[in-house]
Motif scaffolding. Structure first.
Motif, short mmCIF file in Angstrom:
data_model
loop_
_atom_site.label_atom_id
_atom_site.label_comp_id
_atom_site.label_asym_id
_atom_site.label_seq_id
_atom_site.Cartn_x
_atom_site.Cartn_y
_atom_site.Cartn_z
N ILE A 59 0.69 -1.66 0.06
CA ILE A 59 -0.12 0.05 -0.17
C ILE A 59 0.54 1.49 0.11
O ILE A 59 1.73 1.55 0.41
CB ILE A 59 -0.86 0.40 1.02
N GLY A 60 0.47 2.05 -1.45
CA GLY A 60 1.64 3.44 -1.06
C GLY A 60 0.52 4.31 0.10
O GLY A 60 -0.37 4.47 0.21
N LEU A 61 1.45 5.41 0.39
CA LEU A 61 0.76 6.22 0.97
C LEU A 61 1.17 7.81 0.76
O LEU A 61 3.15 8.16 1.38
CB LEU A 61 1.31 5.72 2.82
N THR A 62 0.71 8.83 0.33
CA THR A 62 0.93 9.90 0.70
C THR A 62 0.50 10.95 0.36
O THR A 62 -0.78 10.70 1.23
CB THR A 62 2.18 10.25 -1.76
N GLY A 63 1.00 12.39 1.17
CA GLY A 63 0.27 13.05 1.18
C GLY A 63 1.75 14.40 1.99
O GLY A 63 2.53 14.33 1.80
N THR A 64 1.12 15.95 1.62
CA THR A 64 2.05 16.36 1.92
C THR A 64 2.49 16.87 2.98
O THR A 64 1.76 16.70 3.94
CB THR A 64 1.40 18.20 1.15
N VAL A 174 -3.05 5.84 -2.05
CA VAL A 174 -3.69 5.98 -0.54
C VAL A 174 -3.37 7.34 -0.39
O VAL A 174 -2.18 7.63 -0.32
CB VAL A 174 -3.94 5.92 1.01
N LEU A 175 -4.29 8.59 -0.76
CA LEU A 175 -3.87 9.49 -0.02
C LEU A 175 -4.30 10.50 0.45
O LEU A 175 -5.64 10.42 0.60
CB LEU A 175 -4.41 10.47 -1.61
#
Ligand code: GDP
Length: 337
Positions: A59-64, A174-175
């Motif tokens: 599961i990839g997870l990103t966000g500023t 997932v963002l």
């Protein structure tokens, strides 16, 4: 049949048995650029691949920065461990790949998770190109899977390119977004939204709860207007709070539902195959570039052509063809490749 050296076999046995220091040493090997280490790393990753473990959820997870990624991973990871999962956390940090600085991956983050036996938290390697870091991360994921971690979280941050890299090595993306960020769904953010299978509006607590609700509504509207990435899944937006733990179970429900559909439709296996193929070719071009860069004859010739390109007397496309031709000629006469 795979032949591996005794030292690598010992490391492999340690990794298989779930020993964390073996896993750490294995990943260090995978990240090393030393020629002898590369050979051992290939043996190790091959051995791990041949174990044929059930697929883990990647599961990839990103966000500023500041959206709450590390707080979220800590709380969410602990929840998963309490449910009986083993969780690994990798980071692909574009800033460290460029400058040696770091937005992600400093060691004080996720302290509770890092101290837990059922979690393995690995900071982003501090050197190398983004492509190199991404390749190593994929190999590292394979090592953690061989070690029995069934949920692999890959954290990243930043502008388009690192998200694209990570989305090519994970099964789901997932963002994380902030309450109030629904108004500016343009440009880069929109591009990243198009990669997302699930959006979590984090910080849905206290004075931000109402704004989070509104942002979720805006995101749901925006998501419905987008063409879904997968035929069987419409991306959703969920409110949650990494600090209070509110709705983390709902995030997990959505992730599980995604994987159920993904498995039943055959898309999960298809995606994995496609990704393997893509990484193979990416690695082919990496290897060729690296070999070319080490070939003295080609390098000298390229310097001359470079000067002509710089002063405008030779088109870049022609120079490129000549460099490759020189390299092939040099390889053909070399005793070893
Ligand atoms: P990252 O840069 O995305 O990893 O963000 P951090 O996890 O370091 O969090 C940035 C700030 O947001 C910290 O001060 C956190 O305490 C705060 N934060 C993270 N999650 C939440 C949340 O769910 N609710 C609230 N109110 N604050 C949060």
């Amino acid at each position: 049949r795979l032949i591996i050296s005794p030292a690598v076999q010992r490391l492999f046995d340690g990794i298989k048995s779930g020993d964390r220091s073996s896993l750490a040493r294995g990943i260090t090997l995978v990240e090393s650029t030393r020629e002898d280490h590369r050979g051992q790393a290939r043996e190790l990753v091959s051995a791990c691949t041949q174990m044929n473990r059930p697929k883990s959820m990647r599961i990839g997870l990103t966000g500023t920065p500041g959206v709450g990624k590390s707080t979220f991973i800590e709380a969410f990871g602990m929840m998963l461990i309490n449910k009986g999962h083993r969780v690994s956390v990798m980071a692909v940090d574009p800033s460290s790949a460029r400058s040696g600085g770091s937005v992600l991956g400093d060691k004080t983050r996720m302290q509770e998770l890092s101290a837990t036996d059922d979690a393995y938290v690995r900071p982003s390697p501090s050197r190398g190109t983004l492509g190199g870091v991404a390749r190593n991360t994929l190999d590292s994921i394979i090592l953690t899977e061989a070690s029995g971690y069934d949920v692999c979280l890959v954290e990243t941050v930043g502008v388009g390119q690192s998200e694209t890299m990570v989305s090519e090595m994970v099964d789901m993306f997932v963002l994380l977004m902030q309450p109030g960020s629904g108004d500016e769904l343009q440009g880069v953010k929109r591009g990243i939204m198009e990669l997302a299978d699930l959006i979590v509006v984090n910080k849905a607590d206290g004075s931000l709860a109402a704004a989070a609700q509104q942002t979720r509504t805006q995101l749901m509207t925006a998501l419905h207007m987008m063409v879904p990435r997968r035929p069987t899944w419409t991306p959703k937006a969920v409110r949650a709070s990494a600090v209070t733990g509110h709705n983390l179970d709902r995030v997990w429900d959505n992730i599980q539902r995604y994987f159920t559909v993904f498995e039943e439709s055959g898309e999960w296996d298809a995606l994995r195959r496609e990704q393997q193929q893509k990484w193979m070719w990416r690695e082919v071009s990496n290897l060729l570039i690296s070999k070319l860069g080490k070939d003295t004859k080609t390098k000298e010739y390229a310097k001359v052509l470079e000067a002509d390109v710089l002063d405008g007397s030779l088109p870049p496309s022609v120079a490129a063809e000549q460099v490759v031709a020189k390299f092939l000629e040099s390889v053909a006469t070399a005793p070893t490749f």
